[in-house]
Design an enzyme around this catalytic site. Structure first.
Site, PDB file in Angstrom:
ATOM      1  N   ASP A  79       0.850  -1.208   0.000  1.00 58.28           N
ATOM      2  CA  ASP A  79       0.000   0.000   0.000  1.00 58.28           C
ATOM      3  C   ASP A  79       0.880   1.252   0.000  1.00 58.28           C
ATOM      4  O   ASP A  79       0.553   2.262  -0.631  1.00 58.28           O
ATOM      5  CB  ASP A  79      -0.903   0.037   1.236  1.00 58.28           C
ATOM      6  CG  ASP A  79      -2.202  -0.728   1.038  1.00 58.28           C
ATOM      7  OD1 ASP A  79      -2.554  -1.024  -0.111  1.00 58.28           O
ATOM      8  OD2 ASP A  79      -2.857  -1.029   2.058  1.00 58.28           O
TER       9      ASP A  79
ATOM     10  N   GLY B 253       4.234   1.129  -0.868  1.00 55.48           N
ATOM     11  CA  GLY B 253       5.126   1.038  -2.034  1.00 55.48           C
ATOM     12  C   GLY B 253       4.452   1.481  -3.320  1.00 55.48           C
ATOM     13  O   GLY B 253       5.055   2.181  -4.150  1.00 55.48           O
TER      14      GLY B 253
ATOM     15  N   ARG C 152      13.281  23.933 -31.017  1.00 59.01           N
ATOM     16  CA  ARG C 152      13.483  23.233 -32.291  1.00 59.01           C
ATOM     17  C   ARG C 152      12.665  23.903 -33.407  1.00 59.01           C
ATOM     18  O   ARG C 152      11.446  24.083 -33.270  1.00 59.01           O
ATOM     19  CB  ARG C 152      13.041  21.782 -32.121  1.00 59.01           C
ATOM     20  CG  ARG C 152      12.891  20.994 -33.390  1.00 59.01           C
ATOM     21  CD  ARG C 152      14.198  20.472 -33.881  1.00 59.01           C
ATOM     22  NE  ARG C 152      14.021  19.575 -35.018  1.00 59.01           N
ATOM     23  CZ  ARG C 152      15.005  19.185 -35.804  1.00 59.01           C
ATOM     24  NH1 ARG C 152      16.241  19.614 -35.586  1.00 59.01           N
ATOM     25  NH2 ARG C 152      14.776  18.361 -36.811  1.00 59.01           N
TER      26      ARG C 152
ATOM     27  N   GLY D  55      11.314  13.649 -31.776  1.00 60.15           N
ATOM     28  CA  GLY D  55      11.717  13.047 -33.045  1.00 60.15           C
ATOM     29  C   GLY D  55      12.978  12.219 -32.858  1.00 60.15           C
ATOM     30  O   GLY D  55      13.170  11.578 -31.819  1.00 60.15           O
ATOM     31  N   GLY D  56      13.860  12.252 -33.856  1.00 69.14           N
ATOM     32  CA  GLY D  56      15.087  11.447 -33.797  1.00 69.14           C
ATOM     33  C   GLY D  56      15.917  11.751 -32.562  1.00 69.14           C
ATOM     34  O   GLY D  56      16.546  10.856 -31.976  1.00 69.14           O
TER      35      GLY D  56
ATOM     36  N   GLU E  46       5.528  -4.153  -8.160  1.00 66.60           N
ATOM     37  CA  GLU E  46       4.630  -3.773  -7.053  1.00 66.60           C
ATOM     38  C   GLU E  46       3.151  -3.913  -7.439  1.00 66.60           C
ATOM     39  O   GLU E  46       2.298  -3.117  -7.043  1.00 66.60           O
ATOM     40  CB  GLU E  46       4.968  -2.370  -6.547  1.00 66.60           C
ATOM     41  CG  GLU E  46       6.432  -2.313  -6.118  1.00 66.60           C
ATOM     42  CD  GLU E  46       6.741  -1.352  -5.013  1.00 66.60           C
ATOM     43  OE1 GLU E  46       5.830  -1.030  -4.243  1.00 66.60           O
ATOM     44  OE2 GLU E  46       7.909  -0.953  -4.923  1.00 66.60           O
TER      45      GLU E  46
END
Ligand code: CAA
Length: 386
Positions: free
Chosen positions: A240, A242, A268, A339-340, A363
């Site tokens: 609970d 975790g 970009r 993207g790349g 978990e």
């Protein structure tokens, strides 16, 4: 419900953010590239009080509320899920169990050393043939004079190789089913505790994951956490906490995806404009933002209930399900925005995707969370086939 954080919680969050940026973010790519479990960084995390955030101060913890713990974990999760996993395992799966189920002697013996980071802990529930069906423990604990001998195997255990303290779940009497399960606090220096690194993981390259062979490991009666028959409840109550921690860490991944995508897309240029000017790019950023905010609110609600001492297994499962699935979706979208450039580790989004992948598995898988939610809503368990 009050959505405002207190001044103290704001300070805790900004301190964790600063710590993450100054200490974690600068290391995360190299640690992942080198598959390096960074003990120096773990020490710094411990010095911040982040390994025992919810442990009472009298046992060496920070004595914080769950909401504050979630804020810290979110920030660390934005920086590096490998380090976040250390916090989740140590604080939630190990310390919270000792706080709730431990005797006074056990609390004094283990908690200060775990909170200070002098000792690391691990949570030995999962076995090669026992994952979602956690009650079906094959590890056996056999009674001796004044103690027990444990034999069995554990699998997928975070920090198996570095832990000084291992919480080992074992069956004491198969005829009793879950009522025969017990949890033992095992000293890993004892003969018979044999960890082995699990190699070639998809993500969490900066964390330690191992299997453990337990061969005639001797423990005293005083090393049992709770009583015989409490083992399953110890495991579930630790989870609970975790699952809440994993969910909070995934909000951090989501937030990181939004921040990285906004930064990249406004810098970009394509077709003579920043790519953030394009509606389809903005749509991805909007989707990520909604998923992030919704996940955060679900985590806060679960934390709010924990702090009020109210039942929260349902709300924790909802938060874990939503935040972990969202982290995967956000990481995937963030790579699309990049993207790349997002396909290599120049930007953290590539690592976010690899690290997010396990969170819908460990978990408690997303499917287990759905079964817990479905059972609570309908009153019918769909877990055991009719
Ligand atoms: N807190 C305290 N007690 C609890 C509890 C909780 N959250 N949930 C259940 N219990 C108690 C119940 O009250 C019940 O007690 P009684 O017998 O006295 O009535 C008992 O536990 C059994 O409860 P359930 O009937 O709900 O148990 P179940 O068999 O239906 O549970 C399950 C099935 C929910 C699928 C459970 O087995 C489960 O969560 N499985 C997933 C396991 C999991 O998450 N594994 C991950 C391991 S950690 C990890 O990944 C390693 C790592 O290092 C990161």
């Amino acid at each position: 419900m009050d959505f405002d954080l207190t001044d103290e919680q704001r300070l805790i969050r900004s301190t964790a953010r600063e710590f993450t940026d100054n200490e974690i973010v600068i290391q995360s790519r190299e640690n992942a590239r080198n598959h390096h479990f960074d003990l120096d960084l773990v020490k710094k995390v411990a010095d911040q009080g982040y390994l025992g955030a919810v442990v009472p101060q009298e046992y060496g913890g920070a004595g914080l509320d769950y909401l504050s713990y979630g804020l810290i974990v979110e920030e660390i999760g934005r920086g590096d899920s490998a380090i976040r996993t250390v916090i989740s395992v140590q604080t939630s799966l190990v310390c919270s169990g000792i706080v709730r189920w431990g005797t006074e002697e056990q609390k004094q013996k283990y908690l200060p050393k775990l909170c200070s980071g002098e000792w690391l802990g691990c949570f030995g529930l999962t076995e090669p043939d026992t994952g979602s069906d956690a009650a079906n423990q094959r590890t056996r604990a056999t009674k001796t004079d004044g103690g027990w001998v444990i034999n069995g195997n554990k699998m997928w255990i975070s920090m198996a190789n570095y832990a000084k303290v291992a919480m080992i779940f074992a069956q004491t009497d198969p005829s009793l089913g879950t009522k025969g399960l017990a949890c033992f606090i095992v000293d890993t220096d004892q003969p018979g505790y044999k960890p082995q690194t699990i190699e070639h993981k998809m993500g969490l390259h900066g964390s330690d994951t191992g299997s453990i062979a337990l061969e005639d490991v001797e423990v005293t009666d005083e090393q049992m956490l709770g009583g015989v028959g409490d083992g399953f409840k110890v495991a579930m109550s630790n989870l609970d906490s975790g699952r809440y921690s994993v969910a909070a860490g995934c909000v951090g991944i989501c937030q990181g995806c939004v921040e990285e995508s906004v930064k990249y897309s406004t810098e970009r240029q394509q077709f003579g404009k920043p790519i953030a000017s394009f509606q389809l790019v903005q749509a991805m950023i909007a989707d990520m933002t909604v998923k992030t905010e919704a996940s955060r609110m679900l985590v806060w609600r679960a934390g709010f209930l924990k702090d009020k001492g109210q039942p929260n297994t349902l709300e924790t499962s909802i938060a874990k399900l939503h935040a972990t699935e969202s982290s995967l979706e956000c990481a995937n979208m963030a790579i699309q925005v990049h993207g790349g450039a997002g396909y290599v580790d120049d930007h953290p989004v590539e690592r976010y995707l690899r690290d997010a992948r396990v969170t819908t598995i460990y978990e408690g898988t997303s499917q287990i969370q759905k079964l817990i939610i479905g059972r609570q809503m309908t009153g019918i368990s769909a877990m055991v086939p009719a």
